[in-house]
Write an enzyme that holds these catalytic residues in place. Structure first.
Site, PDB file in Angstrom:
ATOM      1  N   GLN A  39      52.880  36.484  39.004  1.00 45.59           N
ATOM      2  CA  GLN A  39      51.704  35.768  38.538  1.00 45.59           C
ATOM      3  C   GLN A  39      51.534  34.399  39.185  1.00 45.59           C
ATOM      4  O   GLN A  39      50.445  33.840  39.164  1.00 45.59           O
ATOM      5  CB  GLN A  39      51.745  35.644  37.008  1.00 45.59           C
ATOM      6  CG  GLN A  39      51.655  37.006  36.336  1.00 45.59           C
ATOM      7  CD  GLN A  39      51.704  36.904  34.826  1.00 45.59           C
ATOM      8  OE1 GLN A  39      52.764  36.913  34.220  1.00 45.59           O
ATOM      9  NE2 GLN A  39      50.556  36.802  34.191  1.00 45.59           N
ATOM     10  N   HIS A  59      46.094  45.837  46.363  1.00 48.07           N
ATOM     11  CA  HIS A  59      45.540  46.075  47.700  1.00 48.07           C
ATOM     12  C   HIS A  59      44.802  47.403  47.771  1.00 48.07           C
ATOM     13  O   HIS A  59      43.761  47.526  48.396  1.00 48.07           O
ATOM     14  CB  HIS A  59      46.653  46.053  48.762  1.00 48.07           C
ATOM     15  CG  HIS A  59      47.306  44.713  48.877  1.00 48.07           C
ATOM     16  ND1 HIS A  59      48.574  44.519  49.378  1.00 48.07           N
ATOM     17  CD2 HIS A  59      46.866  43.477  48.535  1.00 48.07           C
ATOM     18  CE1 HIS A  59      48.872  43.233  49.328  1.00 48.07           C
ATOM     19  NE2 HIS A  59      47.860  42.582  48.825  1.00 48.07           N
ATOM     20  N   ASP A  72      48.313  37.761  46.143  1.00 49.09           N
ATOM     21  CA  ASP A  72      48.796  37.434  47.495  1.00 49.09           C
ATOM     22  C   ASP A  72      49.134  35.945  47.633  1.00 49.09           C
ATOM     23  O   ASP A  72      50.097  35.586  48.299  1.00 49.09           O
ATOM     24  CB  ASP A  72      47.755  37.807  48.559  1.00 49.09           C
ATOM     25  CG  ASP A  72      47.591  39.324  48.681  1.00 49.09           C
ATOM     26  OD1 ASP A  72      48.268  40.059  47.937  1.00 49.09           O
ATOM     27  OD2 ASP A  72      46.784  39.760  49.518  1.00 49.09           O
ATOM     28  N   ARG A  97      61.499  29.134  31.565  1.00 48.82           N
ATOM     29  CA  ARG A  97      61.649  30.593  31.706  1.00 48.82           C
ATOM     30  C   ARG A  97      60.802  31.067  32.886  1.00 48.82           C
ATOM     31  O   ARG A  97      59.585  30.898  32.877  1.00 48.82           O
ATOM     32  CB  ARG A  97      61.202  31.303  30.429  1.00 48.82           C
ATOM     33  CG  ARG A  97      61.190  32.812  30.584  1.00 48.82           C
ATOM     34  CD  ARG A  97      60.688  33.536  29.332  1.00 48.82           C
ATOM     35  NE  ARG A  97      60.735  34.971  29.547  1.00 48.82           N
ATOM     36  CZ  ARG A  97      59.693  35.787  29.457  1.00 48.82           C
ATOM     37  NH1 ARG A  97      58.498  35.335  29.128  1.00 48.82           N
ATOM     38  NH2 ARG A  97      59.825  37.072  29.685  1.00 48.82           N
ATOM     39  N   HIS A 142      59.911  41.249  35.437  1.00 46.66           N
ATOM     40  CA  HIS A 142      58.609  40.973  34.820  1.00 46.66           C
ATOM     41  C   HIS A 142      57.548  41.762  35.593  1.00 46.66           C
ATOM     42  O   HIS A 142      56.680  41.201  36.253  1.00 46.66           O
ATOM     43  CB  HIS A 142      58.317  39.467  34.816  1.00 46.66           C
ATOM     44  CG  HIS A 142      57.313  39.044  33.776  1.00 46.66           C
ATOM     45  ND1 HIS A 142      57.594  38.125  32.784  1.00 46.66           N
ATOM     46  CD2 HIS A 142      56.032  39.423  33.574  1.00 46.66           C
ATOM     47  CE1 HIS A 142      56.505  37.955  32.025  1.00 46.66           C
ATOM     48  NE2 HIS A 142      55.549  38.729  32.487  1.00 46.66           N
ATOM     49  N   ASN A 186      60.970  42.177  30.566  1.00 42.18           N
ATOM     50  CA  ASN A 186      59.891  41.593  29.800  1.00 42.18           C
ATOM     51  C   ASN A 186      58.995  42.701  29.259  1.00 42.18           C
ATOM     52  O   ASN A 186      58.313  43.383  30.015  1.00 42.18           O
ATOM     53  CB  ASN A 186      59.053  40.658  30.686  1.00 42.18           C
ATOM     54  CG  ASN A 186      57.897  40.029  29.906  1.00 42.18           C
ATOM     55  OD1 ASN A 186      58.132  39.243  28.991  1.00 42.18           O
ATOM     56  ND2 ASN A 186      56.660  40.394  30.231  1.00 42.18           N
ATOM     57  N   GLU A 187      59.034  42.914  27.950  1.00 44.25           N
ATOM     58  CA  GLU A 187      58.077  43.761  27.238  1.00 44.25           C
ATOM     59  C   GLU A 187      58.086  45.245  27.594  1.00 44.25           C
ATOM     60  O   GLU A 187      57.168  45.749  28.254  1.00 44.25           O
ATOM     61  CB  GLU A 187      56.652  43.233  27.432  1.00 44.25           C
ATOM     62  CG  GLU A 187      56.464  41.813  26.975  1.00 44.25           C
ATOM     63  CD  GLU A 187      54.995  41.411  26.940  1.00 44.25           C
ATOM     64  OE1 GLU A 187      54.156  42.155  27.482  1.00 44.25           O
ATOM     65  OE2 GLU A 187      54.686  40.378  26.354  1.00 44.25           O
ATOM     66  N   ASN A 329      57.925  38.117  22.339  1.00 48.05           N
ATOM     67  CA  ASN A 329      56.590  37.682  22.760  1.00 48.05           C
ATOM     68  C   ASN A 329      55.615  38.081  21.672  1.00 48.05           C
ATOM     69  O   ASN A 329      55.575  39.240  21.263  1.00 48.05           O
ATOM     70  CB  ASN A 329      56.161  38.362  24.071  1.00 48.05           C
ATOM     71  CG  ASN A 329      56.955  37.868  25.271  1.00 48.05           C
ATOM     72  OD1 ASN A 329      57.799  36.980  25.148  1.00 48.05           O
ATOM     73  ND2 ASN A 329      56.680  38.438  26.427  1.00 48.05           N
ATOM     74  N   TYR A 331      51.450  37.417  20.244  1.00 46.61           N
ATOM     75  CA  TYR A 331      50.141  36.789  20.461  1.00 46.61           C
ATOM     76  C   TYR A 331      49.150  36.995  19.325  1.00 46.61           C
ATOM     77  O   TYR A 331      48.360  36.125  19.032  1.00 46.61           O
ATOM     78  CB  TYR A 331      49.502  37.341  21.747  1.00 46.61           C
ATOM     79  CG  TYR A 331      50.179  36.877  23.024  1.00 46.61           C
ATOM     80  CD1 TYR A 331      51.300  37.528  23.527  1.00 46.61           C
ATOM     81  CD2 TYR A 331      49.693  35.780  23.730  1.00 46.61           C
ATOM     82  CE1 TYR A 331      51.920  37.108  24.689  1.00 46.61           C
ATOM     83  CE2 TYR A 331      50.311  35.350  24.907  1.00 46.61           C
ATOM     84  CZ  TYR A 331      51.416  36.014  25.380  1.00 46.61           C
ATOM     85  OH  TYR A 331      52.032  35.591  26.529  1.00 46.61           O
ATOM     86  N   GLU A 398      57.370  34.034  24.577  1.00 46.51           N
ATOM     87  CA  GLU A 398      55.969  33.819  24.935  1.00 46.51           C
ATOM     88  C   GLU A 398      55.118  33.725  23.689  1.00 46.51           C
ATOM     89  O   GLU A 398      55.326  34.467  22.724  1.00 46.51           O
ATOM     90  CB  GLU A 398      55.396  34.981  25.773  1.00 46.51           C
ATOM     91  CG  GLU A 398      55.808  34.993  27.214  1.00 46.51           C
ATOM     92  CD  GLU A 398      55.195  36.166  27.981  1.00 46.51           C
ATOM     93  OE1 GLU A 398      54.079  36.600  27.641  1.00 46.51           O
ATOM     94  OE2 GLU A 398      55.860  36.641  28.907  1.00 46.51           O
TER      95      GLU A 398
END
Ligand code: GBH
Length: 493
Positions: A39, A59, A72, A97, A142, A186-187, A329, A331, A398
């Site tokens: 990310q 891509h 990219d 993290r 991740h 992660n998750e 995590n 939300y 998170e």
């Protein structure tokens, strides 16, 4: 006159205290900030990095990313890492993290060939963090699987668990003298569902009702292998801890009826419990309600056996207890009722869970269609974990709020203040939560939403090739919380 002024000041203070309650965090409690490699890093094919599934996906299928963008360049953190650490430092957090890009370190995914530039890059980050008294907290996976491993079937092929262990061993060997907190995955829920159920994420494979379950078993074994490898070969000398980050919505029964309560428990068990139970429960294994349900539904659909793979007794034992902490995590929240989502694909994960999910029209919306502001759900979740799983050590890895990139991001500040208030309440309830990691440091590549959703405390101008960063109001809000170790109570102030 003098006395009058003092009385007046005391009076104002008295009123302020009444209105604006101050919430203090316990002295052991730590604040951090979170990012992930794909990310933010960019430099997708530079200095020997290999191709991963997100490189290939963005891509090859530009139309599957909201703004047809790629990672990219992303935040160009491959070049601007030093500046980013300065931003981390400025917040006053005690840890950072971040994740390691598997294919930057091992370009083919296999451990026989290590990329020296990758080693240098992560060494630089780790050393600079430590020089600034910031602890590195490192995620191994991740979401950016090396493409060659995907070509072998990715996380649906059991052999990948071994390659993940090999990768973990390389990472512990290279960086474990300085990194003491490891997160394997992660998750799992997002990995298995977004990748193999609905195909919204790279590599975009939609095999509803089948792929996600195969993935979950391989992922659990991969996690356990990496945990045991640390235990056997590194723990004594390196003295760190290893956990996994599991994400979940909170599910709240819509009514007080027995059948909705049962449906809600099933939703929790089949989402959060799915990978939580095998690792964190005393008995291990997938939750019973999940096994029974999928077996029953599979048979009624003419499958010869359950679409959920079995964990053998020795696998159950091997996976159970492989944690030193739970990374969480969280939300948002949903209401649950008994009954099926319609229309639903058959077979599918949603059909297997078989509940209706709803939001309350009164809940505050965010820029992401899936995220509603429901702070009390956080407290319910933390307490459910405390009761169900024997009050494990929890690091919130998170929690974050998406908007369109406003610099004066009042809504984000409100979100965090409310969620942190509920976290404090949970600590008072007896939950063993010791860390809070805000998502995220900078605006970044939000997977299939591209750059259309912003979670950062720092704004990034993605139209400018040097990707300048600018602090938002929430950066100074978070700094204040960390510095004062308390929350301004916005709802009453
Ligand atoms: C986290 O996942 C990720 O770890 C992080 O990388 C990411 O940037 C952050 O969230 C913000 O999204 O579109 O209805 O299918 C959070 C859990 C699970 C939330 C998948 C979004 C998709 C819901 N995510 N979910 S839907």
């Amino acid at each position: 006159m003098y006395l009058k002024i003092i009385i007046f000041i005391a009076f104002i203070k008295f009123i302020r205290n009444g209105d604006c309650q101050i919430h203090e965090f316990p002295s052991y409690f730590e604040f951090g900030i979170s990012t992930s490699a794909y990310q933010i890093e960019g430099a997708w094919n530079e200095d020997g990095k290999g191709e991963n599934i997100w490189d290939r996906f963005t891509h090859e299928y530009p139309n599957r990313i909201a703004d047809r963008s790629t990672g990219d360049i992303a935040c160009d953190s491959y070049r601007q890492w030093e500046n980013d650490i300065n931003l981390v430092k400025d917040l006053g957090v005690t840890y950072y993290r971040f994740s390691i890009s598997w294919s930057r370190l091992l370009p083919t995914g296999f451990s026989n060939k290590i990329n020296p530039a990758g080693v240098r890059y992560y060494n630089n980050i780790i050393d600079k963090l430590l020089q600034n008294d910031i602890e590195p907290m490192v995620t191994l996976y991740h979401w950016d699987l090396p493409q060659p491993l995907q070509d072998l079937g990715g996380l649906t092929n059991p052999v990948i668990a071994k390659y993940f262990r090999d990768y973990a061993i390389v990472v512990y060997t290279l960086f474990g003298d300085r990194v003491k907190k490891w997160i394997t995955f992660n998750e799992p829920w997002s990995i298995c569902l977004s990748t193999y159920e609905n195909g919204n994420h790279a590599p975009g494979i939609a095999m509803p009702g089948i792929g996600c379950y195969l993935c979950s078993k391989v992922l659990l074994l991969a996690h356990a292998k990496a945990y045991h490898a640390y235990d056997k070969r590194f723990r004594k000398t390196q003295n760190g801890i290893v956990g996994i980050t599991i994400s979940t919505f909170w599910y709240e029964s819509k009514t007080l009826s027995e059948k909705d309560a049962v449906a809600t428990e099933r939703a929790l068990q089949m989402n959060f419990g799915w990978c939580m139970n095998p690792i964190f429960s005393n008995k291990g294994d997938f939750p019973k309600v999940m096994k029974d349900r999928i077996e029953f539904v599979s048979k009624s659909q003419n499958f010869s056996e359950s679409r959920l793979p079995t964990l053998t007794p020795s696998e159950i034992k091997y996976i159970q207890g492989t944690y030193d902490f739970l990374g969480l995590n969280h939300y948002t929240t949903r209401f649950i009722e008994e009954g099926n989502l319609t229309p639903s694909q058959v077979p599918s994960f949603d059909d297997d869970v078989g509940v209706k999910m709803e939001v309350d029209p009164k809940w505050e919306k965010s820029a992401a269609h899936w995220l509603f502001v429901v702070p009390w759900g956080f407290r319910r979740l933390l307490n459910w974990i405390r009761v169900k799983y024997n009050n494990p050590l929890v690091f919130v890895t998170e929690n974050g709020y998406p908007d369109k990139g406003e610099l004066n991001d009042e809504a984000r500040i409100r979100y965090h203040n409310q969620y942190l208030t509920e976290l404090l309440n949970s600590i008072n309830d007896g939950c063993n939560v010791q860390r809070y990691t805000l998502w995220s440091l900078t605006d970044n590549m939000e997977w299939s939403s591209g750059y259309t959703l912003k979670f950062g405390l720092y704004y990034v101008d993605f139209n400018n090739s040097s990707r300048p960063r600018l602090p938002k109001s929430s950066a100074s809000y978070y700094k204040g919380v960390i510095n004062n170790r308390s929350l301004p109570n916005f709802t009453n102030c």
